[in-house]
Design an enzyme around this catalytic site. Structure first.
Site, PDB file in Angstrom:
ATOM      1  N   CYS A   1       0.816  -1.222   0.000  1.00  0.00           N
ATOM      2  CA  CYS A   1       0.000   0.000   0.000  1.00  0.00           C
ATOM      3  C   CYS A   1       0.846   1.267   0.000  1.00  0.00           C
ATOM      4  O   CYS A   1       0.346   2.351  -0.322  1.00  0.00           O
ATOM      5  CB  CYS A   1      -0.928   0.020   1.208  1.00  0.00           C
ATOM      6  SG  CYS A   1      -1.990  -1.429   1.339  1.00  0.00           S
ATOM      7  N   GLY A  12     -13.188  -8.922  -5.771  1.00  0.00           N
ATOM      8  CA  GLY A  12     -13.643  -8.739  -4.395  1.00  0.00           C
ATOM      9  C   GLY A  12     -12.848  -9.533  -3.391  1.00  0.00           C
ATOM     10  O   GLY A  12     -11.918 -10.272  -3.725  1.00  0.00           O
ATOM     11  N   ARG A  63     -22.981  -4.563   8.233  1.00  0.00           N
ATOM     12  CA  ARG A  63     -22.578  -5.960   8.425  1.00  0.00           C
ATOM     13  C   ARG A  63     -21.241  -6.079   9.153  1.00  0.00           C
ATOM     14  O   ARG A  63     -20.287  -5.377   8.843  1.00  0.00           O
ATOM     15  CB  ARG A  63     -22.501  -6.643   7.055  1.00  0.00           C
ATOM     16  CG  ARG A  63     -22.035  -8.089   7.074  1.00  0.00           C
ATOM     17  CD  ARG A  63     -22.339  -8.750   5.744  1.00  0.00           C
ATOM     18  NE  ARG A  63     -21.762  -8.036   4.618  1.00  0.00           N
ATOM     19  CZ  ARG A  63     -20.535  -8.277   4.130  1.00  0.00           C
ATOM     20  NH1 ARG A  63     -19.770  -9.198   4.691  1.00  0.00           N
ATOM     21  NH2 ARG A  63     -20.094  -7.606   3.080  1.00  0.00           N
ATOM     22  N   CYS A  87     -14.465  -0.305   7.173  1.00  0.00           N
ATOM     23  CA  CYS A  87     -13.398  -0.878   6.346  1.00  0.00           C
ATOM     24  C   CYS A  87     -13.398  -0.170   4.991  1.00  0.00           C
ATOM     25  O   CYS A  87     -14.464   0.093   4.432  1.00  0.00           O
ATOM     26  CB  CYS A  87     -13.620  -2.371   6.129  1.00  0.00           C
ATOM     27  SG  CYS A  87     -13.863  -3.320   7.651  1.00  0.00           S
ATOM     28  N   CYS A  88     -12.217   0.113   4.461  1.00  0.00           N
ATOM     29  CA  CYS A  88     -12.167   0.784   3.160  1.00  0.00           C
ATOM     30  C   CYS A  88     -12.676  -0.151   2.071  1.00  0.00           C
ATOM     31  O   CYS A  88     -12.524  -1.370   2.166  1.00  0.00           O
ATOM     32  CB  CYS A  88     -10.747   1.261   2.852  1.00  0.00           C
ATOM     33  SG  CYS A  88      -9.532  -0.046   2.586  1.00  0.00           S
TER      34      CYS A  88
END
Length: 382
Positions: A80, A115, A191, A202-203
């Site tokens: 990242c 995903g 969720r 969460c990103c």
């Protein structure tokens, strides 16, 4: 040593770009950054491409049709922190006098992965063992969140408040993937991903994007309000010991201390921050690691409104990773474009008034046995 300036920058909208290949997306950011800097392809002497999952020689593939004539292209991967690391390496070359004008861009197309969590390092048996046991990044940050709630006498709503703030900021940012505001109740009701982190903490993992900057030591290529690259630090993680505190964010604290010293500024001098809020708990931990708040005072800083737009030191006015999105290779570069816009008074409705010093921070890499694989901190100023 000559001053190094960011003379131009640009980014694409972060989000889903169906039918657009990664090279096309990167080219959009590159051409806009060159135009913003007022330079042509013939003025650029080297190119640095930051990317994590796009495959070999992506940089050469991206620039192949743009008219650059055989100049060196460096492909940089550091998880990242790839984009920030590419800027760091470009700065070294400029400091050495090897070049006077370079282009740095980052690109990622995460929608191509279909995903799920970002893949961890696959050629290390320890990390693979951790992953099979469920130690993917959301779980790691969830453990930090749980520990934080216990040690700091905090509440789940304190974590959720980070998402509320950043989604508000993102609603003002035309480049952000998530542009709708949210409430603490909605964040907590979303969720569950890894207790105590819910989906909206969460990103997003389905996001594409690109960003580019032009760096130069030439005074005739400096914008009307020049932005100087005051400091640039990249460090690696230390081996963990059995008694390490998972709330320390040691790698980022170490990078920040070096960056402040290198730039000759204090944490209190910083007017605007773009940091690596991949999860809500991360932003709170980085408040302390970046010395924006004393240890134990992160929640108090957030509740005071200091890190909101209009506050003393707005954090993630872009919406951060939580709202803007996190296309890995592009993130570190996009953070610098955002801060550049604020320092030049070009950030529109999310403008931080009177900003003169900005900070960007990006960590990278899940690897067994260390806090993070890499962390970078940059300071920019006018």
């Amino acid at each position: 040593m000559q001053d190094i300036h960011i003379t131009g920058g640009a980014m694409t909208r972060f989000g889903r770009h169906p039918g657009v290949l990664a090279p096309e997306l990167a080219q959009q950011a590159i051409l806009k950054a060159l135009a913003d800097a007022g330079v042509g392809v013939g003025d650029v002497q080297a190119i640095y491409c930051a990317n994590v999952l796009g495959g070999m020689i992506l940089g050469q593939l991206v620039v192949r049709d743009l008219g650059f004539r055989g100049i060196p292209v460096y492909n940089v991967e550091n998880a990242c922190a790839s984009g920030a690391t590419a800027v760091h390496l470009a700065r070294h070359a400029l400091m050495a006098g090897q070049y006077d004008t370079v282009l740095v861009f980052g690109i990622e197309q995460l929608t191509a992965l279909g995903g799920g969590t970002i893949p961890l390092q696959r050629n290390d048996h320890k990390t693979e063992l951790y992953a099979r046991a469920g130690m993917v990044l959301p779980a790691v940050y969830a453990m930090r969140g749980t520990r934080f709630l216990h040690e700091r006498d905090a509440q789940p709503a304190d974590l959720a408040a980070v998402a509320v703030k950043n989604r508000h900021h993102g609603s003002l940012n035309e480049y952000a993937q998530q542009r709708s505001e949210t409430t603490i109740d909605e964040v907590l009701a979303s969720r569950m991903i890894a207790d105590p982190l819910t989906l909206l903490q969460c990103c997003p993992s389905q996001v594409d994007g690109a960003a580019a900057v032009v760096l130069s030591t030439r005074t005739d290529r400096v914008a009307t309000r020049p932005v100087k690259l005051l400091s640039s630090v990249v460090v690696s993680g230390l081996r963990e010991r059995a008694d390490d505190d998972i709330l320390d964010a040691e790698i980022t604290a170490r990078a920040a201390a070096q960056a402040y010293e290198q730039a000759g500024v204090a944490p209190s001098d910083v007017d605007v921050v773009e940091l690596h809020d991949a999860f809500t708990i991360a932003e709170l931990l980085y408040y302390e690691a970046l010395q924006l708040a004393p240890r134990g005072d992160a929640v108090a800083l957030l509740k005071s409104g200091a890190t909101r737009l209009g506050g003393r030191v707005p954090v993630n006015p872009s919406g951060g990773l939580l709202a803007k999105g996190h296309p890995l290779g592009a993130t570190g570069v996009a953070q610098m474009v955002e801060v550049m816009w604020h320092l030049q008074g070009r950030a529109g409705t999310r403008q931080v008034a009177g900003a003169r010093i900005g900070l960007t921070q990006c960590t990278g890499g899940g690897i067994a046995g260390v806090d993070h694989a890499a962390s970078s901190v940059h300071l920019l100023g006018v």
